[in-house]
Motif scaffolding. Structure first.
Motif, PDB file in Angstrom:
ATOM      1  N   HIS A   1       0.579  -1.010  -0.020  1.00 18.52           N
ATOM      2  CA  HIS A   1       0.001  -0.059  -0.150  1.00 18.52           C
ATOM      3  C   HIS A   1       0.968   1.351   0.072  1.00 18.52           C
ATOM      4  O   HIS A   1       0.807   1.863   1.067  1.00 18.52           O
ATOM      5  N   PRO A   2       1.592   1.603  -1.027  1.00 26.01           N
ATOM      6  CA  PRO A   2       2.554   2.713  -1.293  1.00 26.01           C
ATOM      7  C   PRO A   2       1.627   4.146  -1.251  1.00 26.01           C
ATOM      8  O   PRO A   2       1.757   4.793  -2.349  1.00 26.01           O
ATOM      9  N   ASP A   3       0.875   4.235  -0.144  1.00 27.72           N
ATOM     10  CA  ASP A   3       0.032   5.502  -0.477  1.00 27.72           C
ATOM     11  C   ASP A   3       0.520   6.575   0.946  1.00 27.72           C
ATOM     12  O   ASP A   3       0.814   5.824   1.942  1.00 27.72           O
ATOM     13  N   SER A   4       0.070   7.549   1.094  1.00 27.98           N
ATOM     14  CA  SER A   4       0.688   8.621   2.202  1.00 27.98           C
ATOM     15  C   SER A   4      -0.332   8.135   3.445  1.00 27.98           C
ATOM     16  O   SER A   4       0.012   8.387   4.354  1.00 27.98           O
ATOM     17  N   GLU A   5      -1.610   7.690   3.297  1.00 29.46           N
ATOM     18  CA  GLU A   5      -2.122   7.071   4.450  1.00 29.46           C
ATOM     19  C   GLU A   5      -1.466   6.165   5.075  1.00 29.46           C
ATOM     20  O   GLU A   5      -1.308   5.976   6.276  1.00 29.46           O
ATOM     21  N   THR A   6      -0.799   5.059   4.309  1.00 32.53           N
ATOM     22  CA  THR A   6      -0.348   3.935   4.990  1.00 32.53           C
ATOM     23  C   THR A   6       1.036   4.254   5.453  1.00 32.53           C
ATOM     24  O   THR A   6       1.520   4.017   6.611  1.00 32.53           O
ATOM     25  N   ALA A   7       1.777   5.335   4.654  1.00 33.47           N
ATOM     26  CA  ALA A   7       2.980   5.860   5.481  1.00 33.47           C
ATOM     27  C   ALA A   7       2.902   6.689   6.538  1.00 33.47           C
ATOM     28  O   ALA A   7       3.466   6.298   7.491  1.00 33.47           O
ATOM     29  N   GLU A   8       1.689   7.533   6.860  1.00 29.90           N
ATOM     30  CA  GLU A   8       1.425   8.227   7.720  1.00 29.90           C
ATOM     31  C   GLU A   8       1.362   7.128   9.080  1.00 29.90           C
ATOM     32  O   GLU A   8       1.781   7.204  10.148  1.00 29.90           O
ATOM     33  N   ASP A   9       0.389   6.103   8.696  1.00 27.23           N
ATOM     34  CA  ASP A   9      -0.100   5.086   9.844  1.00 27.23           C
ATOM     35  C   ASP A   9       1.442   4.372  10.112  1.00 27.23           C
ATOM     36  O   ASP A   9       1.950   4.192  11.443  1.00 27.23           O
ATOM     37  N   ILE A  10       2.225   4.122   9.352  1.00 27.91           N
ATOM     38  CA  ILE A  10       3.817   3.512   9.620  1.00 27.91           C
ATOM     39  C   ILE A  10       4.428   4.421  10.616  1.00 27.91           C
ATOM     40  O   ILE A  10       5.141   3.984  11.356  1.00 27.91           O
ATOM     41  N   LEU A  11       4.564   5.588  10.160  1.00 23.00           N
ATOM     42  CA  LEU A  11       5.239   6.492  10.933  1.00 23.00           C
ATOM     43  C   LEU A  11       4.795   6.927  12.404  1.00 23.00           C
ATOM     44  O   LEU A  11       5.521   6.706  13.351  1.00 23.00           O
ATOM     45  N   SER A  12       3.602   6.702  12.481  1.00 23.27           N
ATOM     46  CA  SER A  12       2.772   7.212  13.750  1.00 23.27           C
ATOM     47  C   SER A  12       2.721   5.774  14.745  1.00 23.27           C
ATOM     48  O   SER A  12       2.512   5.988  15.742  1.00 23.27           O
ATOM     49  N   HIS A  13       2.648   4.810  13.977  1.00 22.57           N
ATOM     50  CA  HIS A  13       2.409   3.376  14.848  1.00 22.57           C
ATOM     51  C   HIS A  13       3.284   2.368  14.757  1.00 22.57           C
ATOM     52  O   HIS A  13       3.852   1.971  15.685  1.00 22.57           O
ATOM     53  N   ASP A  14       3.547   1.823  13.557  1.00 26.04           N
ATOM     54  CA  ASP A  14       4.338   0.605  13.076  1.00 26.04           C
ATOM     55  C   ASP A  14       5.812   0.961  13.601  1.00 26.04           C
ATOM     56  O   ASP A  14       6.532  -0.017  14.107  1.00 26.04           O
ATOM     57  N   LEU A  15       6.304   2.066  13.405  1.00 24.99           N
ATOM     58  CA  LEU A  15       7.750   2.299  13.651  1.00 24.99           C
ATOM     59  C   LEU A  15       8.031   2.163  15.494  1.00 24.99           C
ATOM     60  O   LEU A  15       9.043   2.074  15.552  1.00 24.99           O
ATOM     61  N   VAL A  16       6.857   2.557  15.903  1.00 25.73           N
ATOM     62  CA  VAL A  16       6.956   2.521  17.078  1.00 25.73           C
ATOM     63  C   VAL A  16       7.285   1.206  17.834  1.00 25.73           C
ATOM     64  O   VAL A  16       8.350   1.060  18.699  1.00 25.73           O
ATOM     65  N   HIS A  17       6.736   0.196  17.225  1.00 22.85           N
ATOM     66  CA  HIS A  17       6.964  -1.216  17.549  1.00 22.85           C
ATOM     67  C   HIS A  17       8.303  -1.638  17.179  1.00 22.85           C
ATOM     68  O   HIS A  17       9.016  -2.471  17.808  1.00 22.85           O
ATOM     69  N   VAL A  18       9.031  -1.271  16.017  1.00 23.07           N
ATOM     70  CA  VAL A  18      10.094  -1.390  15.667  1.00 23.07           C
ATOM     71  C   VAL A  18      11.353  -0.812  16.635  1.00 23.07           C
ATOM     72  O   VAL A  18      12.196  -1.650  16.962  1.00 23.07           O
ATOM     73  N   TYR A  19      11.089   0.338  16.870  1.00 25.58           N
ATOM     74  CA  TYR A  19      12.021   0.778  18.091  1.00 25.58           C
ATOM     75  C   TYR A  19      12.001   0.396  19.247  1.00 25.58           C
ATOM     76  O   TYR A  19      12.849  -0.064  19.763  1.00 25.58           O
ATOM     77  N   ALA A  20      10.889  -0.040  19.805  1.00 30.68           N
ATOM     78  CA  ALA A  20      10.713  -0.744  20.902  1.00 30.68           C
ATOM     79  C   ALA A  20      11.365  -2.129  21.050  1.00 30.68           C
ATOM     80  O   ALA A  20      12.096  -2.486  21.872  1.00 30.68           O
ATOM     81  N   LYS A  21      11.334  -2.768  19.797  1.00 27.58           N
ATOM     82  CA  LYS A  21      12.102  -3.988  19.594  1.00 27.58           C
ATOM     83  C   LYS A  21      13.501  -3.798  19.852  1.00 27.58           C
ATOM     84  O   LYS A  21      14.445  -4.637  20.292  1.00 27.58           O
ATOM     85  N   LEU A  22      14.075  -2.731  18.874  1.00 25.69           N
ATOM     86  CA  LEU A  22      15.352  -2.346  18.989  1.00 25.69           C
ATOM     87  C   LEU A  22      15.802  -2.122  20.455  1.00 25.69           C
ATOM     88  O   LEU A  22      16.957  -2.435  20.856  1.00 25.69           O
ATOM     89  N   ASN A  23      15.113  -1.265  21.091  1.00 24.71           N
ATOM     90  CA  ASN A  23      15.239  -0.756  22.334  1.00 24.71           C
ATOM     91  C   ASN A  23      15.420  -1.907  23.331  1.00 24.71           C
ATOM     92  O   ASN A  23      16.395  -2.083  24.226  1.00 24.71           O
ATOM     93  N   TYR A  24      14.567  -2.772  23.215  1.00 20.80           N
ATOM     94  CA  TYR A  24      14.587  -4.247  23.990  1.00 20.80           C
ATOM     95  C   TYR A  24      15.908  -4.946  23.891  1.00 20.80           C
ATOM     96  O   TYR A  24      16.456  -5.112  24.413  1.00 20.80           O
ATOM     97  N   ALA A  25      16.437  -4.919  22.477  1.00 17.95           N
ATOM     98  CA  ALA A  25      17.747  -5.637  22.096  1.00 17.95           C
ATOM     99  C   ALA A  25      18.959  -5.161  22.811  1.00 17.95           C
ATOM    100  O   ALA A  25      19.740  -5.535  23.424  1.00 17.95           O
ATOM    101  N   VAL A  26      18.738  -3.685  22.926  1.00 12.30           N
ATOM    102  CA  VAL A  26      19.937  -2.907  23.714  1.00 12.30           C
ATOM    103  C   VAL A  26      19.852  -3.091  25.056  1.00 12.30           C
ATOM    104  O   VAL A  26      20.753  -3.535  25.733  1.00 12.30           O
ATOM    105  N   ASN A  27      18.480  -2.782  25.528  1.00  9.74           N
ATOM    106  CA  ASN A  27      18.241  -2.717  27.188  1.00  9.74           C
ATOM    107  C   ASN A  27      18.765  -4.201  27.559  1.00  9.74           C
ATOM    108  O   ASN A  27      18.962  -4.253  28.902  1.00  9.74           O
ATOM    109  N   SER A  28      18.270  -5.275  26.952  1.00  8.93           N
ATOM    110  CA  SER A  28      18.269  -6.736  27.666  1.00  8.93           C
ATOM    111  C   SER A  28      19.849  -7.219  26.897  1.00  8.93           C
ATOM    112  O   SER A  28      19.877  -8.226  27.783  1.00  8.93           O
ATOM    113  N   ALA A  29      20.475  -6.577  26.423  1.00  7.37           N
ATOM    114  CA  ALA A  29      21.673  -7.534  25.794  1.00  7.37           C
ATOM    115  C   ALA A  29      22.762  -7.881  26.759  1.00  7.37           C
ATOM    116  O   ALA A  29      23.347  -9.039  26.647  1.00  7.37           O
ATOM    117  N   ARG A  30      22.886  -7.216  27.952  1.00  8.37           N
ATOM    118  CA  ARG A  30      23.781  -7.807  28.976  1.00  8.37           C
ATOM    119  C   ARG A  30      23.318  -8.528  29.954  1.00  8.37           C
ATOM    120  O   ARG A  30      23.919  -9.536  30.466  1.00  8.37           O
TER     121      ARG A  30
END
Length: 97
Positions: free
Chosen positions: A30-59
């Motif tokens: 769905h290469p449209d601006s509505e999907t892009a907006e949804d990704i920026l405001s919702h989906d990437l939050v989950h990606v960052y959470a998973k990356l943060n989890y990797a960093v915060n739990s690494a040790r």
């Protein structure tokens, strides 16, 4: 300071990579601006959470689940294990006090 478990880091980063792949597929489907907006405001939050989890739990590895709250696991890491672009640019320079 404990060693980082390569196996744990691989598993947690794999989880983040899978989440990012799903986001990319969504945008490809769905290469449209509505999907892009949804990704920026919702989906990437989950990606960052998973990356943060990797960093915060690494040790701590799996023990992080018992030692840290959910908020601590997914929060932006207080101490990033890598330099910022500004720090890289000024690496080796003397700091005036």
């Amino acid at each position: 300071m404990s060693d980082i478990s390569a196996q744990w880091l691989q598993a947690t980063l794999g989880d983040a990579a899978e989440q990012l792949s799903e986001v990319l597929a969504k945008l490809e489907d769905h290469p449209d601006s509505e999907t892009a907006e949804d990704i920026l405001s919702h989906d990437l939050v989950h990606v960052y959470a998973k990356l943060n989890y990797a960093v915060n739990s690494a040790r701590l590895g799996p023990e992080a689940l018992n030692a840290l709250s959910e908020d601590e696991l997914i929060a932006w890491p207080a101490r990033m294990p890598f330099l910022t672009l500004e720090e890289i640019e000024h690496e080796g320079e003397e700091v005036e006090e």
